[in-house]
Scaffold this active site. Structure first.
Site, PDB file in Angstrom:
ATOM      1  N   CYS A   2     -10.842  -6.100-122.736  1.00 63.03           N
ATOM      2  CA  CYS A   2     -11.578  -7.332-123.007  1.00 63.03           C
ATOM      3  C   CYS A   2     -11.036  -7.939-124.298  1.00 63.03           C
ATOM      4  CB  CYS A   2     -13.051  -7.029-123.173  1.00 63.03           C
ATOM      5  SG  CYS A   2     -13.723  -6.180-121.737  1.00 63.03           S
ATOM      6  N   ARG A  27      -5.326 -11.585-121.906  1.00 64.47           N
ATOM      7  CA  ARG A  27      -5.781 -10.213-121.665  1.00 64.47           C
ATOM      8  C   ARG A  27      -6.606 -10.113-120.391  1.00 64.47           C
ATOM      9  NH1 ARG A  27      -5.835  -6.998-126.563  1.00 64.47           N
ATOM     10  NH2 ARG A  27      -7.543  -5.751-125.769  1.00 64.47           N
ATOM     11  N   TRP A  74     -13.183  -8.334-119.055  1.00 58.63           N
ATOM     12  CA  TRP A  74     -12.383  -7.885-117.908  1.00 58.63           C
ATOM     13  C   TRP A  74     -13.197  -6.720-117.370  1.00 58.63           C
ATOM     14  CZ3 TRP A  74      -7.981  -8.682-115.034  1.00 58.63           C
ATOM     15  CH2 TRP A  74      -7.413  -7.584-114.379  1.00 58.63           C
ATOM     16  N   ASN A  98     -15.329  -3.408-126.039  1.00 57.19           N
ATOM     17  CA  ASN A  98     -14.132  -3.284-125.233  1.00 57.19           C
ATOM     18  C   ASN A  98     -13.931  -1.799-124.963  1.00 57.19           C
ATOM     19  OD1 ASN A  98     -11.646  -3.528-124.013  1.00 57.19           O
ATOM     20  ND2 ASN A  98     -10.532  -4.020-125.894  1.00 57.19           N
ATOM     21  N   GLY A  99     -13.764  -1.414-123.698  1.00 57.52           N
ATOM     22  CA  GLY A  99     -13.531   0.000-123.394  1.00 57.52           C
ATOM     23  C   GLY A  99     -14.539   0.518-122.388  1.00 57.52           C
ATOM     24  N   GLU A 482      11.117   2.389-105.501  1.00 59.20           N
ATOM     25  CA  GLU A 482      10.474   1.593-106.554  1.00 59.20           C
ATOM     26  C   GLU A 482      11.497   1.201-107.634  1.00 59.20           C
ATOM     27  OE1 GLU A 482       7.971  -0.071-106.986  1.00 59.20           O
ATOM     28  OE2 GLU A 482       7.593  -0.217-109.120  1.00 59.20           O
ATOM     29  N   LYS A 486      12.408  -2.626-108.607  1.00 63.87           N
ATOM     30  CA  LYS A 486      12.311  -3.161-109.978  1.00 63.87           C
ATOM     31  C   LYS A 486      13.621  -3.831-110.367  1.00 63.87           C
ATOM     32  CE  LYS A 486       8.925  -3.313-110.650  1.00 63.87           C
ATOM     33  NZ  LYS A 486       7.814  -2.711-109.916  1.00 63.87           N
ATOM     34  N   GLU A 489      14.109  -7.185-108.395  1.00 65.84           N
ATOM     35  CA  GLU A 489      13.162  -8.224-108.845  1.00 65.84           C
ATOM     36  C   GLU A 489      13.584  -8.830-110.182  1.00 65.84           C
ATOM     37  OE1 GLU A 489       8.601  -7.576-108.025  1.00 65.84           O
ATOM     38  OE2 GLU A 489       9.452  -5.786-108.911  1.00 65.84           O
ATOM     39  N   HIS A 505      24.373   9.448 -93.440  1.00 62.39           N
ATOM     40  CA  HIS A 505      24.160   8.829 -92.119  1.00 62.39           C
ATOM     41  C   HIS A 505      24.480   7.330 -92.134  1.00 62.39           C
ATOM     42  CE1 HIS A 505      22.526  12.548 -90.576  1.00 62.39           C
ATOM     43  NE2 HIS A 505      21.832  12.650 -91.691  1.00 62.39           N
ATOM     44  N   LYS A 604       2.689 -13.460-109.158  1.00 56.42           N
ATOM     45  CA  LYS A 604       1.956 -12.230-109.471  1.00 56.42           C
ATOM     46  C   LYS A 604       1.030 -11.828-108.323  1.00 56.42           C
ATOM     47  CE  LYS A 604       0.880  -8.759-112.040  1.00 56.42           C
ATOM     48  NZ  LYS A 604       1.842  -7.643-111.978  1.00 56.42           N
TER      49      LYS A 604
HETATM   50  O1  M6R Z   1      -1.428  -7.083-106.239  1.00 60.15           O
HETATM   51  P1  M6R Z   1      -0.779  -6.150-105.278  1.00 60.15           P
HETATM   52  O2  M6R Z   1      -0.648  -4.765-105.812  1.00 60.15           O
HETATM   53  O3  M6R Z   1      -1.463  -6.123-103.928  1.00 60.15           O
HETATM   54  O4  M6R Z   1       0.668  -6.718-105.069  1.00 60.15           O
HETATM   55  C1  M6R Z   1       1.551  -6.150-104.150  1.00 60.15           C
HETATM   56  C2  M6R Z   1       2.968  -6.653-104.352  1.00 60.15           C
HETATM   57  O5  M6R Z   1       3.027  -8.032-104.177  1.00 60.15           O
HETATM   58  C3  M6R Z   1       3.494  -6.299-105.753  1.00 60.15           C
HETATM   59  O6  M6R Z   1       3.449  -4.920-105.983  1.00 60.15           O
HETATM   60  C4  M6R Z   1       4.944  -6.783-105.913  1.00 60.15           C
HETATM   61  O7  M6R Z   1       5.796  -6.050-105.082  1.00 60.15           O
HETATM   62  C5  M6R Z   1       5.368  -6.700-107.379  1.00 60.15           C
HETATM   63  N1  M6R Z   1       6.154  -7.835-107.701  1.00 60.15           N
HETATM   64  C6  M6R Z   1       6.160  -5.475-107.677  1.00 60.15           C
HETATM   65  O8  M6R Z   1       6.684  -5.438-108.952  1.00 60.15           O
END
Ligand code: M6R
Length: 609
Positions: A2, A27, A74, A98-99, A482, A486, A489, A505, A604
């Protein structure tokens, strides 16, 4: 996570508080409020939603006074609503927090027995009551705060004011940040530096276990036990944007470094170490629900889907329930066989991902129970499922998910332990050992973060590559996926993840001196097999970046670069191996000059199909 602000001085408190809260909006927020000492009492205004709603309310119904506190919430305990918004009042006391207070249920029951009634679902309100009780017993605000914080368990920062002591604020910190801005004839309090930069650059940072007594004449610091503290303010030279990032260059780097704390927050109050068990009271799917689950579908998108792949290993190993993992965008279109013996677990940071939400609807239609692992309280997914286990990662601002992912793994491992213990597939001793190691995981994780410079040096050497492969085995194979996600992206480099055994394969055809291969090589039962895969890559001229917990010279002989991590329980290795891959992708992107926090074409929350 928060936002907290406090002010005492000669200015109109409400405008200082509002401008401070605006600087803390990053935040995260779902509601906001301020309290100002006015006409001999503390007046409170609160509203749900964006901060602008509070600003509109204050314009219609202003608060005048020179001392006050403000908060953006939050949600962690209780949904976002006006009653749950801070500040909270109890008698003469008004407080922001906060917490998380872990023992709040016991404390609330005690207060109820003493005749106190509550108007919110929050853990915060009990703190205000406890301080008010102590003041009624003859303590002043400082002493009442001191005796109250001694009884609290969890992580918290609070700022409190009392109508009996106008012009005085008391702040206490146990884990979440509190900074005091030192002015002339005025002083400020905030959860974060940006809230105060407009007014002062001289800051006193509270440490855990410290209390500050703040009025317009000065700031007095002491420990919770009353020992006085002498500390000089530090001059902060950050610009406002750097300040929002806590001094880090990007939100992503800040969030990577927040992972040890996010993990602690997600475990907090949920581990029963003595019993070798976990307490997940939030999951309410009916009496003895775990006995009726015959199959589990794990569904998510992107990074959260990778968390589901790891969770399949966790659950099948510890609870022996067959798991199927699906993409949110695929699940309902394959006409899944679902009924009331099925449990659907969806995983989502935002709780707003349209494909994941659609999977929930599909499962509900067929009568399956639904459980979400989610970071955003009261989000669309959280509201639609039967139960939610919240991760407590705090708001994740960078588009690339980092701290949300490791907290998803923590939450999913807790679910696996919960199911395994109740179904009798794993004993208390095994779980106790696992949970103890999990509790200590933030330490090895910090050790990896401390090696960021070494990882940057590796990143610099490969920043010009146009393709990457990532390989791993078993429950670390999803971490290879993953790592590749990363990298693509953030840096727009083409990257693919594979199970190491799959290389031969097909993908091995890609290996050449221009193809770096990141190999996840923990010392586990698959070690020798992965070493053989590395030799296959080496003999075809591939450049090998190994991430390993071994000091085996044979590894160095084959690898081009080695990133070392500490050894942890094999079930926890995916959490640890994630971190160097995040840093590698981050530094490659920085060297290529891409937009780290907002990569091209990405959003996001993906709220459309
Ligand atoms: O908010 P969510 O966890 O449901 O989002 C899922 C994906 O859109 C999200 O993880 C996306 O792949 C990110 N950009 C990964 O870094």
């Amino acid at each position: 996570m928060c936002g907290i602000v406090g002010y005492v001085g000669e200015r109109e408190a409400s405008s200082v508080l509002l401008s401070g809260l605006r600087m803390l909006e990053y935040r995260g927020y779902d509601s906001a409020g301020i309290a100002v000492m006015s006409d001999g009492d503390v007046q409170v205004r609160r509203s749900v939603g964006k901060l602008q709603n509070l600003a509109d309310l204050l314009e219609a119904d202003p608060l005048q006074g020179r001392c006050g506190i403000g908060h953006t919430r939050w949600a962690t305990h209780g949904r976002p609503s006006e009653e749950n918004a801070h500040p909270h009042r109890a008698g003469r006391v008004v407080l922001i927090h906060n917490g998380i207070i872990e023992n709040f249920l016991e404390l609330r029951a005690e207060l109820q027995r003493a005749g106190r009634t509550f108007s919110s679902e929050t853990d915060t309100e009990i703190i205000a009551h406890m301080i008010d009780v102590a003041i009624q017993g003859g303590s002043d605000l400082l002493a009442a705060t001191r005796s109250t914080v001694a009884a609290l368990e969890g992580s918290f920062s609070i700022v409190v004011m009392s109508r009996d002591e106008p012009g005085r604020l008391v702040a206490a910190k146990s884990a979440t940040p509190i900074v005091i801005g030192v002015g002339e004839g005025e002083n400020f309090i905030a959860s974060d530096v940006p809230a105060l930069l407009e007014y002062t650059r001289d800051m006193l940072f509270l440490e855990d276990g410290e209390i500050a007594e703040v009025d317009c004449d000065g700031v007095r610091l002491s420990r919770f036990d009353g020992t006085p503290i002498e500390r000089q303010p530090r001059r902060i030279t950050w610009d406002p944007v750097t300040a929002q990032k806590g001094g880090f260059k990007h939100f992503m780097l800040k969030e990577i470094h927040e992972q040890p704390q996010a993990m602690i927050d997600t475990m907090r109050g949920r581990l029963l170490l003595e019993a070798g068990d976990v307490s997940l009271a939030e999951i309410d799917l009916g009496a003895q629900w775990w006995e009726r689950v015959e199959r589990i579908d794990l569904v998510a998108c992107g990074t959260a889907w990778h968390a589901c792949l790891v969770a399949k290993f966790f659950i099948e190993k510890l609870a022996r329930i067959p798991c199927n993992v699906d993409y949110g965008s695929e699940f309902r279109y394959r006409d899944p066989i679902l009924d009331d013996r099925e449990l659907l677990i969806v995983v989502s940071q935002s709780g707003e991902t349209a494909d994941t939400l659609a999977a929930v609807e599909a499962a509900r239609e067929k009568g399956s129970r639904t459980l979400a692992v989610c970071n955003v309280v009261d989000s669309s997914i959280a509201r639609r499922v039967d139960s939610v286990l919240y991760t407590h990662a705090g708001p994740e601002i960078s588009v690339a998910s980092t701290k949300a992912f490791v907290t998803q793994l923590v939450a999913l491992l807790l679910i696996a332990v919960h199911l395994g213990r109740r179904r009798g597939f794993v004993d208390a001793d095994t779980c106790r050992q696992l949970l103890e190691e999990m509790l200590h995981l933030p330490t090895p994780l910090r050790e990896v973060l401390d090696r960021a410079d070494d990882i940057e040096a590796v990143a610099r050497r490969y920043a010009k590559a146009e393709n990457f492969l990532y390989v791993g085995r078993g429950l670390n194979y999803p971490i290879a996926l993953e790592g590749a996600l990363k990298l693509k992206e953030l840096s727009y480099i083409h990257a693919e993840g594979y199970p190491a055994g799959e290389l031969k394969h097909g993908p091995i055809a890609l290996i050449s001196e221009t193809m770096p291969v990141v190999v996840l090589l923990p010392r586990n039962t698959a070690f020798n097999k992965t070493m053989s895969n590395m030799k296959e890559i080496e003999s075809r001229g591939g450049q090998i970046i190994v991430v390993t917990d071994t000091t085996d010279a044979a590894v160095d002989a084959v690898a081009t670069d080695v990133i070392r991590v500490p050894t942890v329980n094999p079930l926890l290795m995916p959490l640890l191996l994630t971190v160097p891959l995040q840093l590698l992708a981050y530094f490659v992107a920085v060297h290529r000059g891409t937009d780290v926090d907002q990569p091209r074409n990405l959003a996001k929350s993906v709220t459309v199909e």
